[in-house]
Write a protein that holds these residues in place. Structure first.
Motif, mmCIF file in Angstrom:
data_model
loop_
_atom_site.group_PDB
_atom_site.id
_atom_site.type_symbol
_atom_site.label_atom_id
_atom_site.label_comp_id
_atom_site.label_asym_id
_atom_site.label_seq_id
_atom_site.Cartn_x
_atom_site.Cartn_y
_atom_site.Cartn_z
ATOM 1 N N MET A 1 0.843 -1.176 0.000
ATOM 2 C CA MET A 1 0.000 0.000 0.000
ATOM 3 C C MET A 1 0.890 1.241 0.000
ATOM 4 S SD MET A 1 -3.017 0.839 2.628
ATOM 5 C CE MET A 1 -3.289 2.489 3.137
ATOM 6 N N ALA A 2 0.649 2.136 -0.921
ATOM 7 C CA ALA A 2 1.444 3.357 -1.016
ATOM 8 C C ALA A 2 0.958 4.371 0.021
ATOM 9 C CB ALA A 2 1.329 3.946 -2.405
ATOM 10 N N THR A 3 1.920 5.037 0.648
ATOM 11 C CA THR A 3 1.541 6.071 1.601
ATOM 12 C C THR A 3 1.394 7.409 0.873
ATOM 13 O OG1 THR A 3 3.831 6.583 2.111
ATOM 14 C CG2 THR A 3 2.766 4.911 3.472
ATOM 15 N N THR A 4 0.526 8.245 1.357
ATOM 16 C CA THR A 4 0.347 9.565 0.763
ATOM 17 C C THR A 4 0.718 10.619 1.784
ATOM 18 O OG1 THR A 4 -1.960 9.626 1.450
ATOM 19 C CG2 THR A 4 -1.505 8.808 -0.770
ATOM 20 N N ASN A 5 1.404 11.627 1.337
ATOM 21 C CA ASN A 5 1.782 12.728 2.194
ATOM 22 C C ASN A 5 0.782 13.855 1.956
ATOM 23 O OD1 ASN A 5 2.938 14.991 3.376
ATOM 24 N ND2 ASN A 5 5.014 14.243 3.020
ATOM 25 N N ILE A 6 -0.090 14.077 2.913
ATOM 26 C CA ILE A 6 -1.151 15.061 2.764
ATOM 27 C C ILE A 6 -0.580 16.468 2.610
ATOM 28 C CG2 ILE A 6 -3.142 16.116 3.908
ATOM 29 C CD1 ILE A 6 -3.691 13.368 5.127
ATOM 30 N N TRP A 7 0.514 16.773 3.304
ATOM 31 C CA TRP A 7 1.122 18.104 3.202
ATOM 32 C C TRP A 7 1.615 18.356 1.773
ATOM 33 C CZ3 TRP A 7 0.980 22.647 5.093
ATOM 34 C CH2 TRP A 7 1.962 23.577 4.788
ATOM 35 N N GLN A 8 2.242 17.391 1.136
ATOM 36 C CA GLN A 8 2.713 17.550 -0.241
ATOM 37 C C GLN A 8 1.533 17.718 -1.199
ATOM 38 O OE1 GLN A 8 5.772 18.143 -1.184
ATOM 39 N NE2 GLN A 8 6.522 17.902 0.897
ATOM 40 N N GLN A 9 0.461 17.011 -0.965
ATOM 41 C CA GLN A 9 -0.729 17.157 -1.796
ATOM 42 C C GLN A 9 -1.318 18.556 -1.656
ATOM 43 O OE1 GLN A 9 -3.361 14.028 -0.562
ATOM 44 N NE2 GLN A 9 -2.345 12.484 -1.822
ATOM 45 N N PHE A 10 -1.336 19.084 -0.426
ATOM 46 C CA PHE A 10 -1.846 20.429 -0.192
ATOM 47 C C PHE A 10 -0.959 21.468 -0.870
ATOM 48 C CE2 PHE A 10 -1.733 24.301 2.464
ATOM 49 C CZ PHE A 10 -3.039 24.720 2.264
ATOM 50 N N LYS A 11 0.360 21.337 -0.749
ATOM 51 C CA LYS A 11 1.281 22.293 -1.366
ATOM 52 C C LYS A 11 1.146 22.305 -2.886
ATOM 53 C CE LYS A 11 5.521 22.299 -0.244
ATOM 54 N NZ LYS A 11 6.894 22.034 0.176
ATOM 55 N N ALA A 12 0.794 21.178 -3.471
ATOM 56 C CA ALA A 12 0.639 21.101 -4.922
ATOM 57 C C ALA A 12 -0.568 21.924 -5.408
ATOM 58 C CB ALA A 12 0.485 19.651 -5.354
ATOM 59 N N LEU A 13 -1.504 22.222 -4.525
ATOM 60 C CA LEU A 13 -2.671 23.016 -4.892
ATOM 61 C C LEU A 13 -2.356 24.512 -4.976
ATOM 62 C CD1 LEU A 13 -5.337 21.323 -2.600
ATOM 63 C CD2 LEU A 13 -5.035 21.016 -5.063
ATOM 64 N N ILE A 14 -1.309 24.947 -4.289
ATOM 65 C CA ILE A 14 -0.962 26.365 -4.231
ATOM 66 C C ILE A 14 0.094 26.666 -5.285
ATOM 67 C CG2 ILE A 14 -0.040 28.188 -2.746
ATOM 68 C CD1 ILE A 14 -0.970 26.455 -0.359
ATOM 69 N N PRO A 15 -0.149 27.680 -6.144
ATOM 70 C CA PRO A 15 0.848 27.997 -7.175
ATOM 71 C C PRO A 15 2.130 28.569 -6.555
ATOM 72 C CG PRO A 15 -0.946 29.587 -7.206
ATOM 73 C CD PRO A 15 -1.319 28.521 -6.215
#
Length: 77
Positions: free
Chosen positions: A1-15
């Protein structure tokens, strides 16, 4: 199972970088333009794709696109 980093996903939303709106005051014929910010200061930015007198979006010192010429309001909260 791959882990997801929620902080990295959030940062990807901000230009990246700051985006500002300015008015082109001159095209320098060398790949740069002069732009006047809303506070009256003048900066040199990369790009000559927008005509003098038009508003632009500037991000990381580069003209990204033409901006609509909308009314500006200032509100104190």
């Amino acid at each position: 199972m791959a882990t997801t980093n929620i902080w990295q996903q959030f940062k990807a939303l901000i230009p990246e970088g700051v985006r500002v709106i300015a008015t082109i005051t001159a095209n320098n014929n060398n790949g740069t333009s002069q732009a006047e910010l809303r506070d009256g200061s003048v900066i040199t930015v990369k790009g000559e794709s927008v005509s003098v007198g038009e508003k632009v979006f500037i991000q990381n010192g580069e003209v990204k696109a033409a901006a609509p010429n909308l009314a500006q309001y200032e509100v104190e909260v």
